[in-house]
Design a protein around this motif. Structure first.
Motif, mmCIF file in Angstrom:
data_model
loop_
_atom_site.group_PDB
_atom_site.id
_atom_site.type_symbol
_atom_site.label_atom_id
_atom_site.label_comp_id
_atom_site.label_asym_id
_atom_site.label_seq_id
_atom_site.Cartn_x
_atom_site.Cartn_y
_atom_site.Cartn_z
ATOM 1 N N ASP A 178 44.744 31.639 41.125
ATOM 2 C CA ASP A 178 45.031 31.660 39.864
ATOM 3 C C ASP A 178 46.737 31.131 40.032
ATOM 4 O OD1 ASP A 178 45.902 32.074 37.258
ATOM 5 O OD2 ASP A 178 45.617 34.230 37.148
ATOM 6 N N HIS B 28 48.835 40.405 37.909
ATOM 7 C CA HIS B 28 47.786 41.123 38.495
ATOM 8 C C HIS B 28 47.329 40.910 39.802
ATOM 9 C CE1 HIS B 28 45.655 37.350 37.827
ATOM 10 N NE2 HIS B 28 46.604 37.020 36.892
ATOM 11 N N ALA C 97 48.852 37.850 41.887
ATOM 12 C CA ALA C 97 49.387 36.738 41.224
ATOM 13 C C ALA C 97 50.641 37.336 40.171
ATOM 14 C CB ALA C 97 48.205 36.336 40.192
ATOM 15 N N GLU D 195 53.633 36.032 37.805
ATOM 16 C CA GLU D 195 53.385 34.786 36.925
ATOM 17 C C GLU D 195 54.489 35.022 35.746
ATOM 18 O OE1 GLU D 195 49.875 34.535 34.337
ATOM 19 O OE2 GLU D 195 49.149 36.272 35.441
ATOM 20 N N GLU E 66 53.103 30.176 38.215
ATOM 21 C CA GLU E 66 52.243 31.484 38.719
ATOM 22 C C GLU E 66 51.749 31.213 40.288
ATOM 23 O OE1 GLU E 66 48.772 32.275 36.422
ATOM 24 O OE2 GLU E 66 48.464 34.190 37.520
HETATM 25 CO CO CO Z 1 47.251 35.165 36.240
#
Ligand code: CO
Ligand code: MF3
Length: 261
Positions: free
Chosen positions: A106, A169, A200, A202, A233
């Motif tokens: 991500d 997250h 992650a 962000e 991110e």
């Molecule tokens: Co994300």
């Protein structure tokens, strides 16, 4: 549930993150005035598929595209469209997830479109700094609140505000695993970081006030005051002393350098 990753799992995550970094670099090659966000989406979809990956956003809770393309006052989850034509002076945040070998990557990057005002370029620079400062806190023994505090502090010192409704997250086999990683918070608060946690980070930072609105499409989040927002991110694995950054902006930055210098 927090899943600590084995070294083998971390290597698989590094591979999916590599494919995602290369995908964003493909998108970076074509971002220019006159291009539609739908065109960007098609390029990303084909690149991911051609390289054996899965576009994990497509179909996620009914999301209709490969990329999230959020222009100017849009913060996150802007839906690519052939009606959205990028113009000189815009910014576009491109966010997506890629699955490879069962592990999801991500990453997001906010691109300037042509010449962008110094005021907005400063927002992009500060938001990227927020990300790397947050990553600096992702080490064994610190807490999730230390990451959020550090990001919020840097953003607010620059005169900006932090999105409250969306957070970073944990990530792995699932796109959103525990813990939540807010971009605001208090030092010494929240979950203690352990070696092998992959998160992650962000930051979503607004030029104006923090309030957001969800558009009628049910996805697009924009600032209430319609001032610009930026979003960067990366996924990192928490380690002793220094986080292991699994994704990278290097392929994107190579493309931008070649195109604009
Ligand atoms: Co994300
Ligand atoms: N990439 C987003 C994140 O950072 C998730 C996008 S939601 C989707 O968590 F529905 F667009 F997939």
């Amino acid at each position: 549930m927090i899943f600590l990753k084995t070294d083998e799992e971390v290597e698989l995550l590094r591979q999916s993150n590599r494919l995602l970094a290369m995908t964003l670099a493909e998108v970076a090659k074509v971002i220019a005035p006159g291009v539609t966000t739908k065109q960007l989406d098609k390029i990303a979809y084909e690149y991911i598929k051609d390289n054996g990956g899965e576009p994990s956003c497509l179909g996620f809770e009914g999301y209709p595209a490969t990329l999230c393309t959020s222009v100017n006052e849009q913060v996150v989850h802007g839906i690519p469209s052939d009606k959205v034509v990028l113009r000189e002076g815009d910014i576009v945040s491109v966010d997506t997830c890629v699955g490879l070998n069962g592990f999801i990557a991500d990453s997001a990057y906010t691109f300037p479109v042509g010449d962008v005002s110094p005021e907005v370029m400063r927002l992009l620079k500060t938001t990227k700094e927020c990300l790397y400062l947050g990553i600096g806190q992702a080490v064994v023994g610190k807490r999730v609140g230390d990451i959020g505090f550090t990001i919020q502090q840097h953003a607010e010192h620059a005169g900006y505000s932090v999105t409250r409704e969306f957070v970073g997250h944990g990530i792995g086999r699932g796109m959103h695993e525990d813990p939540e990683v807010p971009n605001y918070g208090r030092r010494g608060n929240g979950v203690v970081l352990k070696s092998g946690m992959v998160i992650a980070i962000e930051p979503m930072i607004h030029l104006g006030r923090k309030n957001i609105i969800i558009e009628d499409d049910g996805w697009t989040a924009r600032t209430a005051d319609r001032k610009q927002a930026a979003h960067y991110e990366l996924s990192v694995c928490v380690r002793q002393g220094k986080a292991d950054i699994l994704s990278t902006f290097e392929p994107i930055q190579e493309v931008l350098k070649e195109r604009f210098i």
